[in-house]
Design a protein around this motif. Sequence first.
Motif, PDB file in Angstrom:
ATOM      1  N   ASP A   1     -24.412 -10.591  51.709  1.00  0.00           N
ATOM      2  CA  ASP A   1     -24.512 -10.228  50.289  1.00  0.00           C
ATOM      3  C   ASP A   1     -24.394  -8.720  50.055  1.00  0.00           C
ATOM      4  O   ASP A   1     -24.362  -8.266  48.917  1.00  0.00           O
ATOM      5  CB  ASP A   1     -25.788 -10.796  49.652  1.00  0.00           C
ATOM      6  CG  ASP A   1     -27.062 -10.335  50.323  1.00  0.00           C
ATOM      7  OD1 ASP A   1     -26.988  -9.433  51.182  1.00  0.00           O
ATOM      8  OD2 ASP A   1     -28.136 -10.885  50.016  1.00  0.00           O
TER       9      ASP A   1
ATOM     10  N   LEU B   1     -19.935  -9.253  50.188  1.00  0.00           N
ATOM     11  CA  LEU B   1     -19.200 -10.287  49.452  1.00  0.00           C
ATOM     12  C   LEU B   1     -19.674 -10.395  48.011  1.00  0.00           C
ATOM     13  O   LEU B   1     -20.863 -10.207  47.716  1.00  0.00           O
ATOM     14  CB  LEU B   1     -19.372 -11.645  50.120  1.00  0.00           C
ATOM     15  CG  LEU B   1     -18.815 -11.806  51.536  1.00  0.00           C
ATOM     16  CD1 LEU B   1     -19.144 -13.197  52.059  1.00  0.00           C
ATOM     17  CD2 LEU B   1     -17.306 -11.572  51.563  1.00  0.00           C
ATOM     18  N   SER B   2     -18.760 -10.738  47.120  1.00  0.00           N
ATOM     19  CA  SER B   2     -19.170 -11.041  45.750  1.00  0.00           C
ATOM     20  C   SER B   2     -19.962 -12.347  45.760  1.00  0.00           C
ATOM     21  O   SER B   2     -19.841 -13.163  46.675  1.00  0.00           O
ATOM     22  CB  SER B   2     -17.945 -11.179  44.845  1.00  0.00           C
ATOM     23  OG  SER B   2     -17.175 -12.307  45.234  1.00  0.00           O
ATOM     24  N   ILE B   3     -20.779 -12.539  44.737  1.00  0.00           N
ATOM     25  CA  ILE B   3     -21.619 -13.741  44.673  1.00  0.00           C
ATOM     26  C   ILE B   3     -20.790 -15.029  44.697  1.00  0.00           C
ATOM     27  O   ILE B   3     -21.113 -15.966  45.441  1.00  0.00           O
ATOM     28  CB  ILE B   3     -22.539 -13.688  43.431  1.00  0.00           C
ATOM     29  CG1 ILE B   3     -23.579 -12.577  43.612  1.00  0.00           C
ATOM     30  CG2 ILE B   3     -23.224 -15.036  43.199  1.00  0.00           C
ATOM     31  CD1 ILE B   3     -24.434 -12.309  42.389  1.00  0.00           C
TER      32      ILE B   3
ATOM     33  N   GLN C   1     -19.541 -15.670  48.372  1.00  0.00           N
ATOM     34  CA  GLN C   1     -20.602 -16.069  49.303  1.00  0.00           C
ATOM     35  C   GLN C   1     -21.118 -17.466  48.986  1.00  0.00           C
ATOM     36  O   GLN C   1     -21.405 -18.257  49.889  1.00  0.00           O
ATOM     37  CB  GLN C   1     -21.757 -15.064  49.273  1.00  0.00           C
ATOM     38  CG  GLN C   1     -22.796 -15.350  50.361  1.00  0.00           C
ATOM     39  CD  GLN C   1     -23.950 -14.364  50.363  1.00  0.00           C
ATOM     40  OE1 GLN C   1     -24.028 -13.470  49.521  1.00  0.00           O
ATOM     41  NE2 GLN C   1     -24.865 -14.529  51.309  1.00  0.00           N
TER      42      GLN C   1
ATOM     43  N   GLU D   1     -18.119  -0.847  50.315  1.00  0.00           N
ATOM     44  CA  GLU D   1     -17.391  -1.294  49.120  1.00  0.00           C
ATOM     45  C   GLU D   1     -15.984  -1.776  49.477  1.00  0.00           C
ATOM     46  O   GLU D   1     -15.542  -2.848  49.018  1.00  0.00           O
ATOM     47  CB  GLU D   1     -17.309  -0.161  48.103  1.00  0.00           C
ATOM     48  CG  GLU D   1     -16.589  -0.550  46.816  1.00  0.00           C
ATOM     49  CD  GLU D   1     -16.527   0.605  45.827  1.00  0.00           C
ATOM     50  OE1 GLU D   1     -15.758   0.485  44.848  1.00  0.00           O
ATOM     51  OE2 GLU D   1     -17.226   1.623  46.033  1.00  0.00           O
TER      52      GLU D   1
ATOM     53  N   GLY E   1     -16.025  -5.076  51.433  1.00  0.00           N
ATOM     54  CA  GLY E   1     -16.325  -6.205  50.559  1.00  0.00           C
ATOM     55  C   GLY E   1     -15.136  -6.628  49.723  1.00  0.00           C
ATOM     56  O   GLY E   1     -14.849  -7.829  49.587  1.00  0.00           O
ATOM     57  N   ASP E   2     -14.408  -5.659  49.196  1.00  0.00           N
ATOM     58  CA  ASP E   2     -13.253  -5.996  48.362  1.00  0.00           C
ATOM     59  C   ASP E   2     -12.168  -6.681  49.205  1.00  0.00           C
ATOM     60  O   ASP E   2     -11.561  -7.667  48.765  1.00  0.00           O
ATOM     61  CB  ASP E   2     -12.698  -4.736  47.701  1.00  0.00           C
ATOM     62  CG  ASP E   2     -11.703  -5.059  46.601  1.00  0.00           C
ATOM     63  OD1 ASP E   2     -12.119  -5.589  45.559  1.00  0.00           O
ATOM     64  OD2 ASP E   2     -10.496  -4.820  46.806  1.00  0.00           O
TER      65      ASP E   2
ATOM     66  N   ASP F   1     -13.319 -10.283  50.052  1.00  0.00           N
ATOM     67  CA  ASP F   1     -13.136 -11.187  48.906  1.00  0.00           C
ATOM     68  C   ASP F   1     -11.689 -11.676  48.845  1.00  0.00           C
ATOM     69  O   ASP F   1     -11.424 -12.847  48.518  1.00  0.00           O
ATOM     70  CB  ASP F   1     -13.502 -10.471  47.605  1.00  0.00           C
ATOM     71  CG  ASP F   1     -14.996 -10.508  47.316  1.00  0.00           C
ATOM     72  OD1 ASP F   1     -15.761 -11.069  48.125  1.00  0.00           O
ATOM     73  OD2 ASP F   1     -15.403  -9.948  46.270  1.00  0.00           O
TER      74      ASP F   1
END
Length: 405
Positions: A99, A102-104, A107, A302, A305-306, A309
């Motif tokens: 978390d 990853l975006s909610i 995940q 950041e 994570g992007d 995704d």
Amino acid sequence: MMAVLGGCGITGGSDEVTLELVAADYGDTKANSSQNYWNELADAYEADHPDVHIDVTVYSWNDVDRKVREMVEAGEAPDMAQIGAYSDYAAKNLLYRADDVLSIPVQADFVSQLAAAGQVNGVQYGMPFAASTRVLFYNKTLFAEAGLTPPKSWDDLAEAAEALKAEGVKYPYALPLGPEEAPAETMQWMLSGGGGYTDTVGTYAIDSPQNVATFTWLKDELVGKDLTGPVAPGKLNRADAFAAFANGDVGMLNGHPSLMKIASKKGVEYGMVPTPGIDGESQNTLGVTDWMTAFRKNGHQEQIGDFLDFVYSDENVLDFSRQYDLLPVTSSASEVMSAAAEDKDLRPFLDELLSSELYPVGKSTWASVSAEVKKRIGQAVAPGGSPSGLLGELQTTAVRAESGE
């Protein structure tokens, strides 16, 4: 592309970031190497993100975990690694939580069993990347010649193996307990006998009465009766067993989706049924997933994570799964695959995934325990071997690892 081992990962202008990804190769030729998949994915991402560069290095499964471990030990951890285990890195606080990156929605979309297996103490660090399950494959031609129907129980399997042996089949049942993938075949049999590597509360239970009974049955009813072929199970690797099946020399074996393509290329007519259990179809089957990990060292939270995704979009998850005959790790992609005509051959494995059990990968000791299983489990069914003694020794090894000895 060769990996950038500079550590900082910053190139060009101050706003440009290079993310380093080390990944495993799921291909069996240069033409279908996973390097090609990742290069295309990186190009597509970079086209929309000109300030982020993705450098990908792909290694074979024989090398990738070791390569990443060496990088981490040298203080040169990659930003991301797609490998076979994660919990030892999580225990050392080297990884971002899922978390964190990853975006909610992404995940939350992981298949629940896989997401749970990626947790340490209730926190997810391992992000499932590719999954498979196991079913029993059988050679339809050999079964027809022996007048057999697919087995549902251990007794059925033993009777079928006897009949196949009488017909001159080289491997009535192929039992690959060699070092390549012994933990999988071992767990498949443990589950079919009502056991497993751990008990219901997650404590190692390798020498449980159920597991001892399972390996005693294997030793006495299959191996001891010469129903597992000319190569000792402890020396038979999965790849060799699959190749023998594709050559028409194996009556039955546990297999995952890639065996379909291997067998079809050689013209073998095969069938697939749920794993036989002690009293009928096994209530549980083995699920396997590999892991994406995000290392904290370079601080690119950041950007990691992007990019992840993007990796976990339905389009990309399905593309990878279809290229390599694997199961999607997200619920939305699984729903697409279960309804798509082009994926009908994978449906038996998708169905099994919902009731599958995975290795105890959340334990930081699993890597060392698994290594011991690879080395030693074949001895349990060897002539003169002691299932209870060998499983007891593995249990002692596991308990000592848990206590830090």
